[in-house]
Structures are given as structure tokens and as C-alpha cells.
Design a protein around this motif. Structure first.
Motif, PDB file in Angstrom:
ATOM      1  N   UNK A   1      76.852 -51.261 -83.775  1.00 23.53           N
ATOM      2  CA  UNK A   1      77.503 -50.578 -82.561  1.00 23.53           C
ATOM      3  C   UNK A   1      76.565 -50.662 -81.431  1.00 23.53           C
ATOM      4  N   UNK A   2      75.740 -51.592 -81.463  1.00 26.32           N
ATOM      5  CA  UNK A   2      74.593 -51.813 -80.315  1.00 26.32           C
ATOM      6  C   UNK A   2      75.238 -51.858 -79.090  1.00 26.32           C
ATOM      7  N   UNK A   3      76.317 -52.605 -78.840  1.00 26.91           N
ATOM      8  CA  UNK A   3      77.025 -52.711 -77.372  1.00 26.91           C
ATOM      9  C   UNK A   3      77.445 -51.580 -77.020  1.00 26.91           C
ATOM     10  N   UNK A   4      78.104 -50.775 -77.682  1.00 19.72           N
ATOM     11  CA  UNK A   4      78.664 -49.477 -77.405  1.00 19.72           C
ATOM     12  C   UNK A   4      77.684 -48.563 -76.971  1.00 19.72           C
ATOM     13  N   UNK A   5      76.655 -48.290 -77.955  1.00 21.76           N
ATOM     14  CA  UNK A   5      75.617 -47.223 -77.963  1.00 21.76           C
ATOM     15  C   UNK A   5      74.533 -47.455 -77.138  1.00 21.76           C
ATOM     16  N   UNK A   6      74.078 -48.552 -76.900  1.00 26.15           N
ATOM     17  CA  UNK A   6      72.866 -49.075 -76.279  1.00 26.15           C
ATOM     18  C   UNK A   6      73.191 -49.723 -74.814  1.00 26.15           C
ATOM     19  N   UNK A   7      74.108 -50.522 -74.663  1.00 28.04           N
ATOM     20  CA  UNK A   7      74.485 -50.913 -73.488  1.00 28.04           C
ATOM     21  C   UNK A   7      75.256 -50.093 -72.639  1.00 28.04           C
ATOM     22  N   UNK A   8      76.628 -49.834 -73.175  1.00 21.92           N
ATOM     23  CA  UNK A   8      77.616 -49.181 -72.384  1.00 21.92           C
ATOM     24  C   UNK A   8      77.097 -47.603 -72.169  1.00 21.92           C
ATOM     25  N   UNK A   9      76.449 -46.873 -73.099  1.00 25.82           N
ATOM     26  CA  UNK A   9      75.909 -45.564 -73.062  1.00 25.82           C
ATOM     27  C   UNK A   9      74.595 -45.520 -72.345  1.00 25.82           C
ATOM     28  N   UNK A  10      73.823 -46.649 -72.263  1.00 23.87           N
ATOM     29  CA  UNK A  10      72.696 -46.775 -71.475  1.00 23.87           C
ATOM     30  C   UNK A  10      71.336 -46.305 -72.240  1.00 23.87           C
ATOM     31  N   UNK A  11      71.549 -46.325 -73.566  1.00 24.18           N
ATOM     32  CA  UNK A  11      70.281 -45.970 -74.600  1.00 24.18           C
ATOM     33  C   UNK A  11      69.152 -47.217 -74.258  1.00 24.18           C
TER      34      UNK A  11
ATOM     35  N   UNK B   1      83.036 -52.454 -74.065  1.00 22.14           N
ATOM     36  CA  UNK B   1      82.894 -51.740 -75.009  1.00 22.14           C
ATOM     37  C   UNK B   1      83.258 -52.351 -76.344  1.00 22.14           C
ATOM     38  N   UNK B   2      84.465 -53.174 -76.428  1.00 24.71           N
ATOM     39  CA  UNK B   2      84.955 -53.945 -77.670  1.00 24.71           C
ATOM     40  C   UNK B   2      83.906 -54.699 -78.078  1.00 24.71           C
ATOM     41  N   UNK B   3      83.818 -55.415 -79.240  1.00 28.13           N
ATOM     42  CA  UNK B   3      82.907 -56.087 -79.910  1.00 28.13           C
ATOM     43  C   UNK B   3      83.448 -57.066 -80.933  1.00 28.13           C
ATOM     44  N   UNK B   4      83.117 -58.168 -81.233  1.00 27.45           N
ATOM     45  CA  UNK B   4      83.625 -58.762 -82.345  1.00 27.45           C
ATOM     46  C   UNK B   4      82.792 -58.758 -83.580  1.00 27.45           C
ATOM     47  N   UNK B   5      81.728 -57.811 -83.835  1.00 29.44           N
ATOM     48  CA  UNK B   5      81.115 -57.414 -84.810  1.00 29.44           C
ATOM     49  C   UNK B   5      82.004 -56.959 -86.188  1.00 29.44           C
ATOM     50  N   UNK B   6      83.029 -56.219 -85.870  1.00 26.06           N
ATOM     51  CA  UNK B   6      84.042 -55.998 -86.957  1.00 26.06           C
ATOM     52  C   UNK B   6      84.571 -57.168 -87.743  1.00 26.06           C
ATOM     53  N   UNK B   7      85.111 -58.260 -86.827  1.00 22.74           N
ATOM     54  CA  UNK B   7      85.591 -59.465 -87.368  1.00 22.74           C
ATOM     55  C   UNK B   7      84.631 -60.071 -87.814  1.00 22.74           C
ATOM     56  N   UNK B   8      83.011 -60.076 -87.592  1.00 23.05           N
ATOM     57  CA  UNK B   8      82.178 -60.932 -88.196  1.00 23.05           C
ATOM     58  C   UNK B   8      81.864 -60.422 -89.468  1.00 23.05           C
ATOM     59  N   UNK B   9      81.887 -59.015 -89.792  1.00 23.00           N
ATOM     60  CA  UNK B   9      81.616 -58.588 -90.929  1.00 23.00           C
ATOM     61  C   UNK B   9      82.708 -58.964 -91.671  1.00 23.00           C
ATOM     62  N   UNK B  10      84.091 -58.974 -91.601  1.00 18.34           N
ATOM     63  CA  UNK B  10      85.120 -59.672 -92.352  1.00 18.34           C
ATOM     64  C   UNK B  10      84.760 -60.881 -92.714  1.00 18.34           C
ATOM     65  N   UNK B  11      84.362 -61.810 -91.694  1.00 14.76           N
ATOM     66  CA  UNK B  11      84.139 -63.265 -92.002  1.00 14.76           C
ATOM     67  C   UNK B  11      82.891 -63.448 -92.995  1.00 14.76           C
ATOM     68  N   UNK B  12      81.925 -62.564 -93.031  1.00 14.59           N
ATOM     69  CA  UNK B  12      80.728 -62.703 -93.829  1.00 14.59           C
ATOM     70  C   UNK B  12      81.163 -62.277 -95.315  1.00 14.59           C
ATOM     71  N   UNK B  13      82.084 -61.668 -95.430  1.00 15.96           N
ATOM     72  CA  UNK B  13      82.655 -61.492 -96.850  1.00 15.96           C
ATOM     73  C   UNK B  13      83.040 -62.738 -97.567  1.00 15.96           C
TER      74      UNK B  13
END
Length: 261
Positions: free
Chosen positions: A83-93, A175-187
Motif C-alpha cells: 500500500x506504499x503508493x496510497x499511504x506514503x505518496x497520495x496521503x503524504x506520509x 491511488x490505484x496500483x498494480x501491486x495486487x495483480x503482481x501478488x497474484x502473478x507471484x503465486x
């Protein structure tokens, strides 16, 4: 020594926090174990209809799955940055992170660690032990050493891929990310790559090298000599991808301009 000291301080604070909510911790560990059990049941269901899958028997694929769980547990514990993109970039952390005199990636990793995921190591070792006994595998004196090397290499492969993906957020604040798709590919890396099309095998070996997390290093212990050269490349690929991800991260930080208002 400074970074090592900071690591143990983060771990101490994390344990204090988690111990305040023991029930929640137990539920998370249980849910992880159930998820791993479901994946194992899936393998058993597949082999309920066939004895071999592209030349691999049930116990061999179970062994690969067990090995996969070990580096994946390390990755899930210390590189939980989906969730890096949403938490640290979009929300400014990320602005807060950059005000501290310590490497930004090191802070993000330790802030997002989930040490309870390390229980996956126990599960993986248990699955490997079961499959190994069924296969009649014998343990050589150098096998534990190679196991540690391969596990660390596999964990670095996973970490390198996902740190590189997280670095994209410095150029794109969507806010959207390709992380979830990549987790599935990793399987896909927890199954023998020769059951896939040649294009998918190439991607899982050289583009998104998830095969170096499961099947390639496992082939060394299973005595699959035709895969040995890939197995020995596991730590090399892991280090190269991890260093590349660090380079992309540092480059991205230089491009970061803050969250704005």
C-alpha cells in the motif's frame, strides 16, 4: 551499527504494540495458516485427478510449495509495502519520512513490518519435511547452507520486484496500483515453470523472476539436475534485482516533490 540498533528498536516497539492486542495477533496468525492450508488443499485436489503434472509428482510439488513459503514469509514480514503508493505518496506520509536522518526505504520497511508472518517459515519447513520423507530425500551436510542461501536469494527476488513497483509511485501519484495483480502473478512461482507456455516461463525467469523463489531452488534438493544451473543463479538474481530496486528507489526519491495541498 546505527542501522542495526534502529532495527532492534523498531522490533521492540512493534512487539510492545502487538502484545497489547494479543487476540488480534492470534487471529492474524490463524488466518495466515488457513490461507496456506487452502493452497495446499488445492494442490491435493489437482493430484486427485492426475498422478503427474508435466513429469512432477504430488510430493515434489508439495515440496516446492513448502520451500516457497519460507522466503515468502521473510518477504511478507519485512517488505510489506503493497500500500506504499496510497499511504506514503497520495496521503503524504513520505514527507514525514524524508525529514528524518535515516534512509527512507529503511524506515518504510520497518514501519510496515509484520513479524507474525514469520510463522510461515515453520509451516514451510513442516511441509518440506513431510514431502521430503515421502520422497525419501537424504540430507547432505551442505544442504542447510544451500537452503539458507537459496531462501535469502528468493526473499531478495520478491523484495526487489515489489520495491521497484513501489518506486513507480514517485512518478505516478495515482491511488490505484498494480501491486495486487503482481501478488497474484507471484503465486505462479510456487509451481514448476515447465507446466506453463514458453512465454510465461521466460517472464517468470527473466522479467519477473518469481521462479527463483520456489521451483528453481527447490530443484536442487529434489535432485533435478537439469535445473541446477538455475538453482545456483538464485542468490545472484536476488542480489541483482534487489540492487536494481534500491537504485530505482533512490532515483524516485530525488523526483519526489511532496503531496501538495
Amino acid at each position: 551499527m546505527f542501522y542495526l540498533s534502529m532495527f532492534f528498536q523498531y522490533v521492540a516497539q512493534y512487539m510492545k504494540t502487538r502484545m497489547q492486542y494479543r487476540t488480534d495477533l492470534i487471529i492474524e496468525i490463524t488466518s495466515d495458516l488457513l490461507f496456506q492450508a487452502v493452497n495446499l488443499v488445492f494442490i491435493l485436489v489437482v493430484f486427485g485427478h492426475t498422478h503427474y503434472l508435466s513429469g512432477w509428482n504430488r510430493e515434489e510439488i508439495i515440496f516446492i510449495y513448502g520451500f516457497f513459503l519460507v522466503p515468502y514469509a521473510i518477504f511478507s514480514s519485512f517488505f510489506n509495502i503493497w500500500d506504499f503508493n496510497d499511504r506514503y505518496i497520495v496521503k503524504g506520509e513520505m514527507d514525514r519520512i524524508l525529514t528524518r536522518p535515516i534512509h527512507s526505504l529503511f524506515q518504510v520497511i520497518l514501519e510496515r513490518m509484520e513479524l507474525e508472518s514469520l510463522f510461515g517459515i515453520v509451516t514451510g519447513l513442516g511441509v518440506m519435511l513431510y514431502a521430503g520423507r515421502k520422497l525419501g530425500l537424504e540430507l547432505s551436510w551442505y544442504d542447510p547452507i544451500m537452503f539458507i542461501i537459496f531462501v535469502l536469494g528468493g526473499a531478495l527476488v520478491y523484495a526487489g520486484i515489489f520495491i521497484a513497483l513501489a518506486s513507480i509511485g514517485f512518478w505516478s501519484d495515482a491511488k490505484t496500483s498494480i501491486m495486487p495483480m503482481m501478488y497474484n502473478i507471484g503465486n505462479y512461482g510456487r509451481y514448476p515453470v515447465d507446466i506453463y507456455h514458453s512465454v510465461i516461463r521466460f517472464v517468470l525467469t527473466w522479467i519477473l523472476p518469481f521462479a527463483f523463489v520456489g521451483v528453481y531452488p527447490s530443484s536442487f534438493f529434489l535432485g533435478k539436475e537439469e535445473w541446477y544451473h538455475y538453482a545456483f543463479m538464485t542468490p545472484v538474481v536476488g542480489i541483482l534485482f534487489f540492487l536494481l530496486s534500491i537504485f530505482l528507489w533512490n532515483l524516485g526519491v530525488k523526483q519526489y516533490r511532496g503531496a501538495g495541498n
